[in-house]
Scaffold this active site. Structure first.
Site, PDB file in Angstrom:
ATOM      1  N   CYS A 184     -10.026   6.057  -2.222  1.00  0.00           N
ATOM      2  CA  CYS A 184      -8.856   6.244  -2.427  1.00  0.00           C
ATOM      3  C   CYS A 184      -8.847   7.234  -3.943  1.00  0.00           C
ATOM      4  O   CYS A 184      -9.591   6.751  -5.042  1.00  0.00           O
ATOM      5  CB  CYS A 184      -7.879   5.187  -2.896  1.00  0.00           C
ATOM      6  SG  CYS A 184      -6.070   5.451  -3.343  1.00  0.00           S
ATOM      7  N   CYS A 218       1.976   0.193   0.710  1.00  0.00           N
ATOM      8  CA  CYS A 218       1.130   1.271   0.282  1.00  0.00           C
ATOM      9  C   CYS A 218       1.684   1.584  -1.223  1.00  0.00           C
ATOM     10  O   CYS A 218       2.604   2.423  -1.569  1.00  0.00           O
ATOM     11  CB  CYS A 218       1.538   2.573   1.236  1.00  0.00           C
ATOM     12  SG  CYS A 218       0.907   4.094   0.953  1.00  0.00           S
TER      13      CYS A 218
END
Length: 429
Positions: A358, A164
């Site tokens: 995102c 991540c």
């Protein structure tokens, strides 16, 4: 009458519960089990860490939200899963039988893989911080307030095996922006230390122009970087990392001083899930088929960070593939449709698109990417930056929290606006 139990009440578990309740007849029961009694909007944690948000702004009590939708809630960790027997044992001593189990636990934060890493209060060695939870973000904020009185070097980045990377970039730019607002940036050398083979890899092999754009942003913000960094140890005020070349050979050894460090850890599966025979891979992530269903147990489904997804490519230092918010929602939509179909006597056919959107805040601007699907090869692949992303991230926070409060898994305007952009949750196969 079937009983569906969902373990985990985060960005995957809550929408899954709402969507199942919308789709299933009332005679079917739904129960959500969570180790904590609150929902936290994890993407806002970097703002918590620098004092731009307060805990109460991004945290919601779960019980009243689910109860008004007719969904049961048990605030207890799961201590064991008896998959052949279709039963959970909870930490509070209760046992819970299920017909279908949905695992959306999120990950275990594997701080122990790097000695000295992680906040001491949350299973780590005590020398680095994380923004993986609201508690972690608040811990950084406490130390950051002291740091501001006597500033020095800051390290931000991601450990070997991390998957991540977006929040690490985001956090570096947010800290940079906050220090500039306080007129302290000139006192704080910043280094971005990452297991990615190059800046902008993101665990995805890059998205659009992410490499050149993020390199440019780091230079413009005077943030130095080390890539292919195999961080091996952290001591008080010092981080040890080995930089590898493209063939995996040692290029350089670094001993980096710091006064504050935020390093995202590698993830593993949580213990009670990882302990179920044949359910998971060696790191404890649930092995699923194309319908989000366990390959070993046909009444167990899973979505989110806890599912097994192979890396996009082999990298000198191990990196994982991220699971972004919208990608997780496509998984949970597939699960809801497949359980509903099976209960109606139809075969499971729904497949999530794994499309990814995102939004990363950078203080007063931001960066966004769209990857359709997230795992290459992709139909759509772009990376953009601008002030509009900062505004969109703020708006998205308010929107998602509102969605959790209302219990509407996919408001009609979201469904049709995103569809107009070619972004959908389920495949048309």
């Amino acid at each position: 009458m079937a009983h569906i139990v969902i373990i985990g009440a985060g960005i995957g578990g809550m929408p899954c519960a709402y969507e199942l309740r919308e789709m299933l007849p009332k005679e079917h029961r739904i129960t959500v089990v969570s180790a904590v009694d609150y929902f936290q909007f994890v993407p806002s944690n970097p703002w918590i860490a620098v004092g731009w948000r307060q805990r109460e702004e991004i945290v919601l009590k779960i019980a009243p939200l689910l109860e008004k939708k007719g969904i049961a809630f048990i605030p207890s960790a799961v201590s064991a899963i008896d998959a052949p027997g279709n039963q959970l044992t909870l930490a509070n001593g209760q046992t819970l039988a299920y017909d279908y189990l949905v695992i959306t636990t999120g990950p275990k934060l594997s701080f122990d893989e790097v000695p000295g890493a992680g906040p001491a209060a949350h299973g780590g060695g005590g020398h680095t911080h994380s923004v993986c939870s609201v508690d972690h973000a608040e811990a950084f904020w406490r130390d950051y307030q002291e740091f501001l009185k006597n500033p020095g070097p800051i390290i931000v980045g991601a450990m070997p095996g991390a998957s991540c990377f977006g929040p690490a970039y985001e956090f570096a730019f947010i800290v940079d922006a906050d220090l500039r607002k306080r007129k302290l940036r000139h006192k704080v050398p910043m280094t971005y230390v990452t297991s990615e083979p190059y800046i902008g890899h993101l665990g995805l092999g890059g998205v659009g122009d992410s490499k050149s754009m993020l390199e440019s942003e780091l230079r413009n913000h005077d943030i130095k970087w080390i890539t292919s960094a195999k961080t091996t140890q952290v001591e008080a005020g010092k981080l040890f990392t080995t930089q590898l070349d493209d063939q995996g050979n040692v290029l350089k050894q670094h001993e980096l001083p710091f006064q504050l460090a935020m390093m995202l850890p590698a993830f593993k599966g949580v213990e009670p899930v990882a302990a179920v025979p044949n359910l998971c891979n060696p790191r404890g992530f649930v092995l699923i088929d194309e319908y989000q269903r366990s390959k070993a147990y046909k009444n167990i489904f899973s979505a989110g960070v806890c599912v097994a997804i192979p890396p996009v490519e082999v990298t000198p230092v191990p990196t994982g593939a991220p699971k972004t918010g919208y990608m997780i929602e496509t998984m949970t939509s597939a699960i809801a449709h497949n359980i509903a179909d099976e209960l109606a006597g139809r075969p499971a056919t729904a497949q999530g698109t794994w499309n990814a959107i995102c939004l990363a805040d950078m203080g007063d601007t931001g960066a966004a990417f769209v990857a359709l699907p997230q795992i290459p090869p992709r139909n759509v692949n772009w990376f953009k930056k601008g002030k509009w992303v900062h505004l969109a991230k703020v708006a998205f926070e308010k929107y998602f929290l509102s969605k959790m409060k209302s219990g509407n898994s996919e408001p009609i305007y979201e469904k049709y606006v995103l569809k107009a952009l070619g972004i959908v949750r389920l495949t048309d196969r």
